[in-house]
Motif scaffolding. Structure first.
Motif, PDB file in Angstrom:
ATOM      1  N   VAL A  47       0.855  -1.201   0.000  1.00  0.00           N
ATOM      2  CA  VAL A  47       0.000   0.000   0.000  1.00  0.00           C
ATOM      3  C   VAL A  47       0.887   1.247   0.000  1.00  0.00           C
ATOM      4  O   VAL A  47       0.903   2.009   0.968  1.00  0.00           O
ATOM      5  CB  VAL A  47      -0.985   0.012   1.193  1.00  0.00           C
ATOM      6  N   THR A  81      -7.868   1.432  -2.337  1.00  0.00           N
ATOM      7  CA  THR A  81      -6.855   1.590  -3.383  1.00  0.00           C
ATOM      8  C   THR A  81      -7.453   1.738  -4.779  1.00  0.00           C
ATOM      9  O   THR A  81      -6.720   1.946  -5.747  1.00  0.00           O
ATOM     10  CB  THR A  81      -5.897   0.382  -3.372  1.00  0.00           C
ATOM     11  N   SER A 106      -6.832  -2.618   0.693  1.00  0.00           N
ATOM     12  CA  SER A 106      -5.984  -3.443   1.538  1.00  0.00           C
ATOM     13  C   SER A 106      -6.740  -3.644   2.844  1.00  0.00           C
ATOM     14  O   SER A 106      -6.880  -2.715   3.645  1.00  0.00           O
ATOM     15  CB  SER A 106      -4.631  -2.770   1.796  1.00  0.00           C
ATOM     16  N   THR A 142      -4.234  -6.166  -3.126  1.00  0.00           N
ATOM     17  CA  THR A 142      -2.889  -5.576  -3.099  1.00  0.00           C
ATOM     18  C   THR A 142      -1.796  -6.637  -3.033  1.00  0.00           C
ATOM     19  O   THR A 142      -0.639  -6.360  -3.333  1.00  0.00           O
ATOM     20  CB  THR A 142      -2.724  -4.643  -1.884  1.00  0.00           C
ATOM     21  N   ALA A 178      -0.139  -6.001  -7.745  1.00  0.00           N
ATOM     22  CA  ALA A 178       0.109  -7.006  -6.709  1.00  0.00           C
ATOM     23  C   ALA A 178       1.325  -7.843  -7.054  1.00  0.00           C
ATOM     24  O   ALA A 178       2.161  -8.135  -6.182  1.00  0.00           O
ATOM     25  CB  ALA A 178      -1.124  -7.894  -6.540  1.00  0.00           C
TER      26      ALA A 178
END
Length: 395
Positions: free
Chosen positions: A46, A86, A110, A138, A167
């Protein structure tokens, strides 16, 4: 600006503090998962995110980056036990010039570490187990699984190509190389099946049949069931051949619904003032929002959604519309309570009131009193035991 070695040192300290808090709260219950939380660098997953603003009015999300809030504050927030957004409305964010966002639906996040590790603990893994994760997000929870089980025992599926790419990059930076796929999580993954465990980090309206086929007998499916009105809750199923059964937990993680099962954009046609038949309502619209009764309403009307608005400049009425069957409910206040007007092939409010009355008859229990049984032909939620009152999940 803090140097990279200083960031690593500060992050390691914050991870240890986070692991200690989660142990103290009872979320972390085993040394293996405690070690994973202390080792996996959440800040790589993050690097920037959105948090909900405290401002009154329309829900607004504000960006958080090291440049906006400062490196120290950004790192402190990353390692709080909070869920950070996100992505909104399935669109990527322009991080070159991030702006506050309003009137948008979060579509990737997240999840709070406390919820992540609570689910991982409930998954009940052992060394050597093969795990399928639905919803990479994530990649933070994927990294925890890799730390615990090894890269070769983890497969993760993400539906959004851009989310999956980010990711993968974060996992690579953290030293993790699980098997990563882009696709519809409902189909699972036959190539690396069978799996000992399956965990889903998004909500589903039902249990996909592919999951039953790909998880070994005695294996575990851990997922959130939810509908278009609300989440039903976290359920842990034990697979037995071509069926599975288990119980809801007391917690309601309320994950975002899987994109392939999201509600249609249109709620359906608002009924005319003369449509349907009227009667005095036993319950008012509060049953749609109070946690226990709303759980029952979701079970009784799995394809419905509701909203409230004034009618003909009069008092506010609540509409319940079923976009699949085209059935409807209109709840209007009267001097002595509520009047219900309903129509269509399904008597939605009759079904909701019956379900709520049954729940009250059983002592208004929490979700831990409910279980689920799924097979190829039928999926039901039951109260108390499999022979008790039951409601079908949508096909």
């Amino acid at each position: 600006m803090t140097s990279e070695p200083d960031i690593d040192t500060a992050a390691a300290d914050l991870r240890r503090q986070l692991a200690h808090r989660l142990e103290k709260d009872g979320r972390l219950r085993s040394p293996e998962w405690t070690a994973a939380v202390a080792a996996v660098p959440r800040h790589l997953f993050v690097p920037r995110f959105y948090r909900e603003s405290d401002a009154a009015g329309v829900t607004t999300w504000e960006p958080v980056t090291p440049e906006i809030v400062g490196q120290e504050e950004w790192l402190r927030l990353v390692y709080r036990d909070e869920t950070w957004m996100t992505q909104f409305d399935g669109r990527d964010i322009d991080w070159a010039d991030p702006k506050p966002i309003s009137d948008a639906a979060p579509t990737s996040s997240s999840t709070s570490p406390g919820l992540v590790v609570r689910m991982l603990e409930d998954l009940g893994v052992n060394e050597g187990m093969n795990v399928l994760e639905i919803g990479t997000g994530t990649g933070y929870s994927t990294a925890l699984l890799c730390h615990r089980l090894g890269n070769g025992n983890v497969t993760s599926i993400e539906t959004d190509e851009n989310v999956a790419r980010r990711a993968r990059e974060a996992l690579t930076r953290s030293g993790c190389t699980p098997r990563l796929l882009v696709g519809d999580g409902r189909a699972g993954d036959r190539d690396a099946a069978p799996y000992d465990r399956l965990i889903a980090t998004c909500g589903f309206r039902n249990i996909p049949s592919a999951w039953l086929e790909q998880v070994l007998p005695g294996g575990v499916i851990l997922t959130t069931l939810r509908g278009w009105m609300r989440s039903l809750g976290l359920v842990k199923l034990i697979v037995t051949g071509d069926s599975a059964s288990g119980w809801f937990s007391e917690d309601d993680p309320s994950f975002m619904i899987a994109r392939q099962q999201d509600a249609p954009e249109s709620l359906g046609m608002v009924p005319g003032p003369g449509d349907g038949t009227k009667r005095k309502a036993t319950y008012g619209p509060d049953v749609l929002t109070f946690a226990g009764s709303a759980f029952m309403a979701q079970l009784a009307a799995p394809n419905a959604r509701f909203f409230s608005m004034p009618v003909d400049s009069g008092p506010v009425s609540t509409f319940v519309l079923d976009s699949v069957t085209k059935s409807f409910v209109v709840l209007a206040p009267t001097v002595s309570g509520w009047q219900v007007r309903q129509g269509g092939p399904c008597r939605l409010w009759d079904a909701i009131e019956s379900a709520v009355a049954t729940w009250e008859e059983y002592g208004s229990p929490n979700t831990a009193a409910f279980g689920v049984t799924v097979s190829r032909d039928q999926q039901v939620v039951w109260l108390g035991n499999p022979n008790g009152p039951h409601w079908s999940l949508p096909a």
